[in-house]
Design an enzyme around this catalytic site. Structure first.
Site, PDB file in Angstrom:
ATOM      1  N   THR A 185       0.998  -1.125  -0.016  1.00 55.57           N
ATOM      2  CA  THR A 185       0.147  -0.061   0.010  1.00 55.57           C
ATOM      3  C   THR A 185       0.754   1.149  -0.040  1.00 55.57           C
ATOM      4  O   THR A 185       1.894   1.221   0.690  1.00 55.57           O
ATOM      5  CB  THR A 185      -1.003   0.209   1.208  1.00 55.57           C
ATOM      6  OG1 THR A 185      -1.517   1.362   1.257  1.00 55.57           O
ATOM      7  CG2 THR A 185      -0.236  -0.341   2.409  1.00 55.57           C
ATOM      8  N   GLU A 331      -5.556  -3.275   1.911  1.00 52.03           N
ATOM      9  CA  GLU A 331      -5.703  -4.146   3.025  1.00 52.03           C
ATOM     10  C   GLU A 331      -6.822  -5.074   3.137  1.00 52.03           C
ATOM     11  O   GLU A 331      -6.808  -5.973   3.735  1.00 52.03           O
ATOM     12  CB  GLU A 331      -5.563  -3.338   4.360  1.00 52.03           C
ATOM     13  CG  GLU A 331      -4.308  -2.628   4.461  1.00 52.03           C
ATOM     14  CD  GLU A 331      -4.166  -1.283   3.886  1.00 52.03           C
ATOM     15  OE1 GLU A 331      -4.928  -0.701   2.864  1.00 52.03           O
ATOM     16  OE2 GLU A 331      -3.581  -0.267   4.525  1.00 52.03           O
ATOM     17  N   LYS A 440      -5.886  11.801  -2.972  1.00 49.30           N
ATOM     18  CA  LYS A 440      -6.047  10.859  -4.005  1.00 49.30           C
ATOM     19  C   LYS A 440      -6.223  11.344  -5.224  1.00 49.30           C
ATOM     20  O   LYS A 440      -7.309  11.715  -5.433  1.00 49.30           O
ATOM     21  CB  LYS A 440      -7.009   9.853  -3.360  1.00 49.30           C
ATOM     22  CG  LYS A 440      -6.780   8.413  -4.227  1.00 49.30           C
ATOM     23  CD  LYS A 440      -7.480   7.100  -3.432  1.00 49.30           C
ATOM     24  CE  LYS A 440      -6.846   5.979  -3.927  1.00 49.30           C
ATOM     25  NZ  LYS A 440      -7.638   4.765  -3.720  1.00 49.30           N
ATOM     26  N   TRP A 445      -2.353   7.609  -4.542  1.00 47.88           N
ATOM     27  CA  TRP A 445      -1.812   8.241  -3.452  1.00 47.88           C
ATOM     28  C   TRP A 445      -0.847   9.418  -3.660  1.00 47.88           C
ATOM     29  O   TRP A 445       0.373   9.104  -4.327  1.00 47.88           O
ATOM     30  CB  TRP A 445      -1.556   7.580  -2.258  1.00 47.88           C
ATOM     31  CG  TRP A 445      -2.774   6.559  -1.770  1.00 47.88           C
ATOM     32  CD1 TRP A 445      -2.951   4.999  -1.836  1.00 47.88           C
ATOM     33  CD2 TRP A 445      -4.100   7.067  -1.168  1.00 47.88           C
ATOM     34  NE1 TRP A 445      -4.147   4.913  -1.283  1.00 47.88           N
ATOM     35  CE2 TRP A 445      -4.988   5.949  -0.835  1.00 47.88           C
ATOM     36  CE3 TRP A 445      -4.314   8.417  -0.660  1.00 47.88           C
ATOM     37  CZ2 TRP A 445      -6.110   6.143  -0.083  1.00 47.88           C
ATOM     38  CZ3 TRP A 445      -5.457   8.447  -0.121  1.00 47.88           C
ATOM     39  CH2 TRP A 445      -6.424   7.339   0.434  1.00 47.88           C
TER      40      TRP A 445
END
Ligand code: AMP
Length: 545
Positions: A185, A331, A440, A445
């Protein structure tokens, strides 16, 4: 007392075996980086996966649990890697090509990739850091054109690797709880963290997305997979399509609105996925140049950022295409919720229905959502009470790779998402804000804190605070508020952009700068970003660019 049911491991091999047994003739179509079109069947995929697993084990000596990286676009070879790497009991680590060089180097070294499969068109990105990638023993080049050269060491071309081996290969036996894939991530302010998916979680996630109240996919569908395979396993679609018997269309780097529209028409695509930016672009292009015939496209699934109500409305009104809103995270494999109207909503006005469809939706079977208030109590499902969204379920991580920190987990084991939301009496979740200090943009990101630290390293800058501002195309873009050390020693936005470009990818660098006397602060002296956002919304933070 235990149930008297056979043990049937839920593995990615079982998914591939099913697709090959039940839908061998179904198609996988790729629009490759060199603009050629490639088409083959699930049966072809199966045979080539057997060869590739064989090559991994017997040519390269891959062992169970080894990490194998992919640095590639969406195409059939990447689908082969999704199955063949776990078929060799190794772990398919998809590397996000949009991260900064520093982050890419970090995640390859952190995951200890042994081999990296890299698309020829993006090999130069890895060439620059190759000497720092200490664990990588081989680079396998995909889609190299004649005369391709690279400075990457120990390379072999993908087709040459497959040529030498037979498809007579038994999958290496795994436990369904073994890891099969990993994705880092970038949604944190520190270094990226690895989410390690298991065979079982991948199987169950794929089944759940396919189910009617979720994605609702079957063998009549031809699905365009725009979500990159280097991000959260392309939302699990390459696995789900084999279970559903749905044809896949893979666009590689052909992601411009016109190229997508051409594919929608020529391949008679009826379903698709992607982040809002892609669909905003397709909608605008279709409006400028309406298609002669009605599109086969029935619906597009959107997640990654909020799907604007105006887009749902416009696409449906002008082209009869339904936007379906979903929410998820790296996640959470990623799908957690999806917004489809229920029978009781049918009697509502169109406007009221649109409001529901613009919410992030109800939890899909296999996960649970709750909203936790600041005092630790669980918020009532009243559609009003806000708090942090938490999730648990069969495809939600219970820890990060190589990390012991429990910061993101509640005491009773739920995952804290960092999204602020409500849940209404019908179970529809709506995100209203986020606690994460992040922006975002176009589905990717940008860390505001990392930008602030970097801008404040400039010798003419005293303070800098970065906030997200709304943007029609990218959904959000960063805006930097900058306080100079000395008002007489000015710095231009161009200078700051050049300064930042050493450490940030182009899309991460703000194009908007405002020069302020001071950054608004909270009572404890932190940058008050809420206040900055309010000032911006009221037009009181005028941009200097
Ligand atoms: P990532 O792990 O990079 O996929 O990002 C996950 C995060 O993206 C979530 O925690 C949300 O902040 C955001 N996100 C994902 N889907 C949506 C959505 N439908 N609406 C608003 N934000 C979303």
């Amino acid at each position: 007392m235990k149930g008297q049911i056979m043990s049937y491991p839920l593995t990615t091999n079982a998914i591939l075996e099913y697709g090959n047994r039940v839908f061998p003739d179904q198609s996988i179509i790729s629009h490759l980086p060199n603009k050629t079109r490639h088409q083959y069947t699930f049966a072809d995929l199966y045979k080539r996966c057997k060869k590739l697993s064989n090559a991994l084990v017997n040519t390269f000596g891959v062992k169970p649990g080894d990490m194998i990286g992919t640095f590639a676009w969406n195409h059939y070879q990447h689908v082969e890697l999704y199955y063949a790497i776990p078929g060799a009991a190794a772990i398919c680590h998809t590397i996000n090509i949009r991260l900064s060089e520093q982050q890419i180097e970090f995640i390859i070294n952190n995951s200890e990739d042994k081999i990296i499969f890299v698309d020829a068109s993006i090999a130069p990105m890895l060439e620059k850091m190759a000497s720092l990638l200490v664990t990588v023993e081989h680079f396998v080049i995909i889609n190299a054109s004649d005369g391709f050269t690279t400075t990457l060491p120990n390379t072999i071309q993908y087709e040459d690797l497959l040529k030498e081996v037979s498809d007579d290969f038994e999958w290496i036996v795994v436990d369904e709880n073994d890891a099969c894939a990993m994705c880092y991530t970038s949604g944190t302010t520190g270094q990226p963290k690895g989410a390690l998916y298991s065979h079982r979680s991948t199987y169950l996630h794929a089944l759940s997305i396919m189910s009617p109240n979720a994605g609702c996919y079957d063998a009549n569908d031809t699905i365009l997979l725009i979500v990159p395979q280097f991000h959260v396993m392309a939302w699990g679609f390459p696995y789900m399509c084999l279970l559903a018997g749905a044809a896949m269309v893979l666009p590689s780097l052909n992601l411009q609105a016109d190229a997508i529209i051409e594919m929608l028409i020529n391949e008679k695509i009826n379903k698709a996925n992607g982040v809002p930016t892609i669909w905003l672009g397709v909608y605008e292009a279709l409006k400028k140049n309406p298609p002669k015939e009605k599109l086969a496209l029935q619906e597009y699934l959107v997640g990654g950022s909020a799907l604007p109500q105006s887009l749902i409305e416009g696409f449906e009104r002008d082209f009869g295409v339904r936007g379906v809103h979903a929410w998820g995270m790296t996640e959470t494999s990623p799908l957690g919720s999806i917004s489809r109207l229920q029978p009781k909503h049918k009697k509502l006005s169109v406007e009221a229905q649109l409001k529901i469809r613009a919410k992030q939706g109800i939890e899909i079977p296999g996960v649970e959502l709750r909203v936790v208030q600041e005092d630790g109590t669980i918020a009532p499902r009243d559609g009003k009470t806000v708090g942090e969204l938490e999730i648990k379920g069969a495809w939600v991580i219970d820890s990060y790779y190589k990390t012991t920190s429990r910061e993101k987990f509640s005491d009773d084991g739920w995952f804290k998402t960092g999204d602020v939301s409500t849940i209404d009496a019908d179970g529809f979740m709506e995100i209203t804000d986020r606690t994460k200090d992040l922006i975002k943009s176009g589905g990717e990101w940008i860390s505001s804190v990392a930008l602030e630290i970097a801008i404040m390293a400039h010798d003419k800058v005293m303070e800098a605070a970065v906030i997200a501002i709304p943007n029609k195309k990218w959904v959000e873009r960063p805006l930097a508020g900058v306080v100079l050390r000395d008002k007489d020693k000015k710095v231009t936005p161009e200078e700051l952009i050049a300064f930042l470009s050493k450490n940030f990818a182009k899309y991460q660098i703000p194009e908007h700068y405002v020069f302020l006397d001071e950054i608004p602060k909270t009572s404890v002296g932190k940058f008050n970003k809420k206040e900055m956002r309010r000032l911006y919304a009221e037009g009181k933070l005028s941009r200097s660019t």
